[in-house]
Design a protein around this motif. Structure first.
Motif, PDB file in Angstrom:
ATOM      1  N   ALA A  33      -9.613   1.241  -0.454  1.00  0.00           N
ATOM      2  CA  ALA A  33      -8.174   1.220  -0.412  1.00  0.00           C
ATOM      3  C   ALA A  33      -7.794   0.004   0.633  1.00  0.00           C
ATOM      4  O   ALA A  33      -6.602  -0.468   0.369  1.00  0.00           O
ATOM      5  N   ALA A  34      -8.742  -0.640   1.278  1.00  0.00           N
ATOM      6  CA  ALA A  34      -8.442  -1.672   2.260  1.00  0.00           C
ATOM      7  C   ALA A  34      -8.271  -2.868   1.419  1.00  0.00           C
ATOM      8  O   ALA A  34      -7.590  -3.840   1.541  1.00  0.00           O
ATOM      9  N   PHE A  35      -8.977  -3.118   0.089  1.00  0.00           N
ATOM     10  CA  PHE A  35      -8.781  -4.199  -0.666  1.00  0.00           C
ATOM     11  C   PHE A  35      -7.526  -4.182  -1.287  1.00  0.00           C
ATOM     12  O   PHE A  35      -6.827  -5.383  -1.360  1.00  0.00           O
ATOM     13  N   GLN A  36      -7.064  -3.197  -1.992  1.00  0.00           N
ATOM     14  CA  GLN A  36      -5.821  -3.205  -2.501  1.00  0.00           C
ATOM     15  C   GLN A  36      -4.596  -3.387  -1.337  1.00  0.00           C
ATOM     16  O   GLN A  36      -3.745  -4.154  -1.684  1.00  0.00           O
ATOM     17  N   LEU A  37      -5.002  -2.877  -0.250  1.00  0.00           N
ATOM     18  CA  LEU A  37      -3.630  -3.289   0.770  1.00  0.00           C
ATOM     19  C   LEU A  37      -3.942  -4.446   1.185  1.00  0.00           C
ATOM     20  O   LEU A  37      -2.617  -5.332   1.469  1.00  0.00           O
ATOM     21  N   ALA A  38      -4.841  -5.093   1.461  1.00  0.00           N
ATOM     22  CA  ALA A  38      -5.221  -6.496   1.944  1.00  0.00           C
ATOM     23  C   ALA A  38      -4.522  -7.407   1.022  1.00  0.00           C
ATOM     24  O   ALA A  38      -3.979  -8.266   1.164  1.00  0.00           O
ATOM     25  N   ALA A  39      -4.869  -7.084  -0.280  1.00  0.00           N
ATOM     26  CA  ALA A  39      -4.061  -8.048  -1.404  1.00  0.00           C
ATOM     27  C   ALA A  39      -2.591  -8.032  -1.397  1.00  0.00           C
ATOM     28  O   ALA A  39      -1.888  -8.677  -1.542  1.00  0.00           O
TER      29      ALA A  39
END
Length: 280
Positions: A33-39
């Motif tokens: 989820a962190a990758f999606q939100l960071a993007a």
């Protein structure tokens, strides 16, 4: 391995310093989820906290997520927490070595590591020499020892780290400066940065009120000199990265969590691009 100066240009970042999102900032959500939100929010990269989530331990899975979302992993936090003492291995040296392998595989220039716990006597006895040995095996990788804090319980204080919570008292080649930990330790973050000197490799950006506990507030919501520290980095010759490490587990919705992390990113970008009077 990607040099830190090159990492600062990833994602079209206007600052000289890349701003990362620590995966711990989304807990209890999972690493992916962190990758999606960071993007979605426009972070320059990720700091992966290695913990019990299998994805956080898997270089192939992390690389796939980084490629899919266009968000590189630029820092790896070794599994040093109490709850991660069995991740990969009960041997702290094996955990640190595997964190270094993970960082090298992902071309992340920094591994964050805590000082040993007091009960890890053999690890503590050889900590400095062991760090040097691993750093020598992974050329260019910075093993950045993080400042911690005393623990206060029932009106008493004790230090669970050996030889202590302040790594500058021992001296290491590389450091991570955590502002929330400075608040919990009642220590001056700017003075600690001065003591770290050229060894300052990485910053954990979070705030605290100085109440004696580790709060990891969104920067600007506590009493720490978060803005001053960020503005001072250019004058310090800093070539590392800044990772937003805040607690959002109390957020009542995903929208609130996103708003907090967007605010933290905006704070970091604003003050990294505002030089201090000394730097001007």
């Amino acid at each position: 391995m990607m040099p830190q100066s090159a990492a600062a240009t990833l994602g079209g970042v206007t600052s000289r310093v890349p701003v990362l999102l620590s995966t711990s900032s989304l807990f209890p959500e999972r690493t992916a989820a962190a990758f999606q939100l960071a993007a979605a929010l426009g972070y320059d990269g990720l700091e992966v906290m290695v913990w019990t989530d299998a994805v956080s331990q898997d270089a192939g899975a992390l690389r796939g997520l980084a490629d899919h979302y266009g968000v590189p992993v630029l820092s790896v936090h070794a599994p040093c927490l109490l709850v991660t003492q069995r991740v990969w291995s009960p041997d702290p040296w094996e955990r640190l070595r595997r964190a270094a392998v993970l960082a090298e595989t992902l071309e992340a220039p920094t591994v964050v590591v805590h000082p040993p716990f007091t009960w890890q006597r053999d690890y503590a006895r050889n900590f400095a020499d062991g760090l040097d040995k691993i750093a020598g095996e992974f050329g260019g990788l910075r093993l950045a020892v993080e400042n911690m804090y005393p623990v206060r319980m029932a009106g008493r204080q004790f230090v669970p780290y050996a030889p202590g919570w302040d790594p500058t008292e021992t001296g290491y080649p590389s450091y991570t400066l955590d502002l929330s930990h400075c608040a919990a330790a009642h220590t001056d973050a700017l003075a600690m940065a001065d003591r770290m000197g050229d060894g300052l490799a990485h910053v954990h950006l979070g705030d605290g009120t100085g109440e004696g506990r580790d709060e990891h507030l969104v920067p600007g919501r506590g009493s720490q000199p978060c803005a001053e520290l960020l503005r001072s980095l250019a004058g310090r010759g800093f070539t590392g990265s800044v990772a937003v490490e805040v607690t959002t587990r109390g957020a009542k919705s995903r929208q609130t969590r996103e708003a907090d992390l967007r605010e933290a990113l905006a704070f970091a970008r604003q003050h990294l691009n505002t030089p201090s009077p000394v730097d001007a």
